[in-house]
Scaffold this motif. Structure first.
Motif, PDB file in Angstrom:
ATOM      1  N   ILE A   1       3.057  -2.769  -9.770  1.00  0.00           N
ATOM      2  CA  ILE A   1       3.856  -3.576  -8.846  1.00  0.00           C
ATOM      3  C   ILE A   1       3.676  -5.053  -9.166  1.00  0.00           C
ATOM      4  O   ILE A   1       2.547  -5.555  -9.235  1.00  0.00           O
ATOM      5  CB  ILE A   1       3.452  -3.319  -7.377  1.00  0.00           C
ATOM      6  CG1 ILE A   1       3.553  -1.831  -7.022  1.00  0.00           C
ATOM      7  CG2 ILE A   1       4.344  -4.138  -6.430  1.00  0.00           C
ATOM      8  CD1 ILE A   1       3.040  -1.501  -5.642  1.00  0.00           C
TER       9      ILE A   1
ATOM     10  N   LYS B   1      -2.993   1.546   3.429  1.00  0.00           N
ATOM     11  CA  LYS B   1      -2.139   0.413   3.108  1.00  0.00           C
ATOM     12  C   LYS B   1      -2.982  -0.613   2.359  1.00  0.00           C
ATOM     13  O   LYS B   1      -4.131  -0.873   2.723  1.00  0.00           O
ATOM     14  CB  LYS B   1      -1.557  -0.223   4.377  1.00  0.00           C
ATOM     15  CG  LYS B   1      -0.580  -1.353   4.073  1.00  0.00           C
ATOM     16  CD  LYS B   1       0.020  -1.947   5.341  1.00  0.00           C
ATOM     17  CE  LYS B   1      -0.932  -2.941   5.972  1.00  0.00           C
ATOM     18  NZ  LYS B   1      -0.276  -3.742   7.053  1.00  0.00           N
TER      19      LYS B   1
ATOM     20  N   TYR C   1       1.513  -2.212  -0.480  1.00  0.00           N
ATOM     21  CA  TYR C   1       1.926  -0.856  -0.858  1.00  0.00           C
ATOM     22  C   TYR C   1       1.051   0.170  -0.137  1.00  0.00           C
ATOM     23  O   TYR C   1       0.020  -0.178   0.452  1.00  0.00           O
ATOM     24  CB  TYR C   1       1.852  -0.663  -2.374  1.00  0.00           C
ATOM     25  CG  TYR C   1       0.454  -0.598  -2.959  1.00  0.00           C
ATOM     26  CD1 TYR C   1      -0.170   0.627  -3.218  1.00  0.00           C
ATOM     27  CD2 TYR C   1      -0.248  -1.767  -3.285  1.00  0.00           C
ATOM     28  CE1 TYR C   1      -1.445   0.681  -3.773  1.00  0.00           C
ATOM     29  CE2 TYR C   1      -1.511  -1.718  -3.836  1.00  0.00           C
ATOM     30  CZ  TYR C   1      -2.108  -0.484  -4.087  1.00  0.00           C
ATOM     31  OH  TYR C   1      -3.379  -0.432  -4.632  1.00  0.00           O
ATOM     32  N   GLN C   2       1.484   1.408  -0.203  1.00  0.00           N
ATOM     33  CA  GLN C   2       0.768   2.493   0.464  1.00  0.00           C
ATOM     34  C   GLN C   2       0.165   3.411  -0.599  1.00  0.00           C
ATOM     35  O   GLN C   2       0.884   4.108  -1.319  1.00  0.00           O
ATOM     36  CB  GLN C   2       1.710   3.296   1.364  1.00  0.00           C
ATOM     37  CG  GLN C   2       1.016   4.275   2.307  1.00  0.00           C
ATOM     38  CD  GLN C   2       0.327   3.581   3.476  1.00  0.00           C
ATOM     39  OE1 GLN C   2       0.759   2.518   3.915  1.00  0.00           O
ATOM     40  NE2 GLN C   2      -0.737   4.178   3.980  1.00  0.00           N
TER      41      GLN C   2
ATOM     42  N   GLU D   1       6.345   6.842  -3.053  1.00  0.00           N
ATOM     43  CA  GLU D   1       6.783   5.666  -3.805  1.00  0.00           C
ATOM     44  C   GLU D   1       5.705   5.219  -4.784  1.00  0.00           C
ATOM     45  O   GLU D   1       5.988   4.885  -5.944  1.00  0.00           O
ATOM     46  CB  GLU D   1       7.123   4.529  -2.843  1.00  0.00           C
ATOM     47  CG  GLU D   1       7.629   3.269  -3.529  1.00  0.00           C
ATOM     48  CD  GLU D   1       7.923   2.144  -2.553  1.00  0.00           C
ATOM     49  OE1 GLU D   1       8.528   1.142  -2.979  1.00  0.00           O
ATOM     50  OE2 GLU D   1       7.545   2.270  -1.366  1.00  0.00           O
ATOM     51  N   TYR D   2       4.466   5.222  -4.331  1.00  0.00           N
ATOM     52  CA  TYR D   2       3.345   4.858  -5.195  1.00  0.00           C
ATOM     53  C   TYR D   2       3.225   5.842  -6.358  1.00  0.00           C
ATOM     54  O   TYR D   2       3.082   5.439  -7.524  1.00  0.00           O
ATOM     55  CB  TYR D   2       2.053   4.827  -4.375  1.00  0.00           C
ATOM     56  CG  TYR D   2       0.792   4.822  -5.189  1.00  0.00           C
ATOM     57  CD1 TYR D   2       0.284   3.643  -5.716  1.00  0.00           C
ATOM     58  CD2 TYR D   2       0.093   6.007  -5.446  1.00  0.00           C
ATOM     59  CE1 TYR D   2      -0.875   3.631  -6.478  1.00  0.00           C
ATOM     60  CE2 TYR D   2      -1.068   6.010  -6.208  1.00  0.00           C
ATOM     61  CZ  TYR D   2      -1.544   4.830  -6.715  1.00  0.00           C
ATOM     62  OH  TYR D   2      -2.686   4.823  -7.475  1.00  0.00           O
TER      63      TYR D   2
END
Length: 455
Positions: A365, A392, A405-406, A411-412
């Motif tokens: 990211i 988080k 981000y989580q 998504e990660y």
């Protein structure tokens, strides 16, 4: 006679008690004129109307300041401030400095400024080092305080400058906590900010009830758990200790650390001198010389803060959730807060869409940052990684949040699947791990490495 003496003593005691209760305040503004003040650095105007100082914006000039003729060291200051328009950024100088010869004789005000920010960013009460080092306490560090300032209303600022500590409040809300030893004395200043648009000329910023204490000062402890920014070397405030912060680097030796692939601390490459931990420059290769170092302890949910200073073209990183279980060569595997000279190191142009740049989650990211919030090679930057119990994660650079981000989310995992980490099962999802400082063959220094366990 005895009765008069008793009455006199009673009156004296009562007066002392009243003065103590009122804090021995002294008015810096008499409510009638600008005696004791002078305007410097710009062409905006200040005048007194109905007991209020009105600062009026002028187009085509720089920031303008109304400053005290007297200088102050330790003090507690209170000021009421009002802004009616989004263009009317303002601030209060605390221990301000002035160079009359700068800017071709126009003069330059610099030093600690407590922000009045009417924009949606809402950093009022934050601490900015005007015309010098930039932001030190943006309100990303204390989001709860962003709602304290009220547009179009009187806002009461309280500023405590005692010793090397600067604390701020807006309307009773605890805002910023900054420890720094750059300036120990200076003036109080009220700012009318420069404006970009001609149509905003004539807009006003208002000040009243400017008062100060300079004797018998008692610092007000923050009741909340407010993040502390410090430029000193490896010192914790009493509030930090009370709130669970611990130093990971004591400034004296390597206690608490070992080589990533060793049971002891490396005997070469890493050094501790004058309270600073440094990895020496070698050949720019990754973990092939002195090697990475890791904390002896493991951490799960935590708030990690660290100061770092890079040399030109340098590459390094701070990794977390390092398990040392992958059996790989090179640098140990873990989630990485990238440390990089984005301008001069080629890795900044590698990866996907800038996800290998400074403060990024390396190869996953990109850090959403502006260059003006990053200090140059040779200057100290403040890094921060927060991992909450719900997984988080946040990255900060110099107090500005640049990543959220989580860990473990879909998504990660989708990002991991297209990264260099895809070969490792459940990468970055360990329950706990070591903190790692990377040896990437470049000289990089660290100090103020501190951590707090989150529950």
């Amino acid at each position: 006679m005895k009765l008069k003496l008793v009455s006199f003593l009673f009156l004296a005691i009562l007066t002392q008690a009243t003065q103590a209760q009122n804090g021995n305040w002294k008015n810096l503004f008499n409510g009638k004129d600008l005696s004791g003040w002078k305007t410097v650095a710009g062409a905006a105007t200040f005048e007194v109307k109905d007991g209020v100082i009105e600062g009026t914006a002028v187009h085509g000039t720089g920031n303008t300041f109304l400053i005290t003729e007297a200088m102050y060291s330790d003090f507690i200051l209170e000021v009421d401030l009002k802004i009616n328009h989004i263009s009317s950024n303002s601030g209060i100088m605390a221990r301000g400095q002035f160079d009359p010869a700068a800017r071709d004789g126009k003069g330059l005000v610099f030093g600690y400024q407590i922000e009045a920010d009417p924009t949606p960013r809402a950093w009022s009460g934050g601490i900015y080092d005007e015309a010098r080092r930039g932001w030190y306490y943006p309100l990303d560090l204390n989001p709860a305080a962003k709602s304290a300032f009220k547009m179009g209303e009187w806002n009461t600022y309280r500023i405590e400058a005692i010793g090397n500590t600067l604390k701020t409040w807006v309307n009773g809300q605890e805002v910023a906590y900054f420890v720094d030893d750059m300036d120990s004395k200076g003036f109080i200043g009220l700012q009318v900010h420069s404006i970009q648009n001609k149509e905003d000329e004539g807009r006003k910023t208002y000040f009243r009830n400017v008062r100060i204490q300079t004797a018998n000062l008692k610092p007000t402890p923050f009741k909340g758990d407010v993040f502390v920014v410090s430029t000193l070397k490896n010192e914790l405030t009493n509030e930090e200790k009370k709130n669970g912060w611990k130093l990971l680097f004591n400034g004296k030796n390597s206690d608490g650390w070992r080589g990533a692939r060793m049971t002891t601390f490396p005997t070469t490459g890493w050094s501790v001198k004058d309270g600073i931990l440094t990895i020496a420059k070698t050949d720019g290769s990754e973990s092939q010389n002195a090697g990475d170092i890791v904390t002896k302890d493991k951490y799960s949910a935590f708030d990690l803060a660290f100061d770092f200073k890079i040399t030109e073209g340098a590459n390094s990183g701070v990794k977390y959730f390092v398990t040392l279980s992958e059996g790989n060569t090179g640098s140990a595997i873990g989630l990485e807060y990238q440390i990089l000279d984005d301008v001069n190191h080629p890795d900044a142009k590698q990866g996907i869409n800038g996800n290998r740049t400074l403060a990024s989650l390396y190869d996953l990211i990109k850090a959403d940052k502006q260059p003006r919030f990053v200090r140059k090679p040779g200057e100290w930057n403040q890094g921060r990684v927060v991992v909450y119990p719900n997984n988080k994660v946040e990255h900060y650079i110099n107090g500005v949040k640049v990543i959220e981000y989580q860990r473990g989310s879909q998504e990660y995992r989708d990002l991991v699947a297209i990264s260099k980490y895809k070969v490792w099962k459940d990468f970055g999802e360990a329950k706990e791990g070591h903190i790692l400082l990377q040896d990437h063959g470049d000289e990089v220094s660290f100090k103020n490495i501190k951590i707090k366990t989150l529950k």
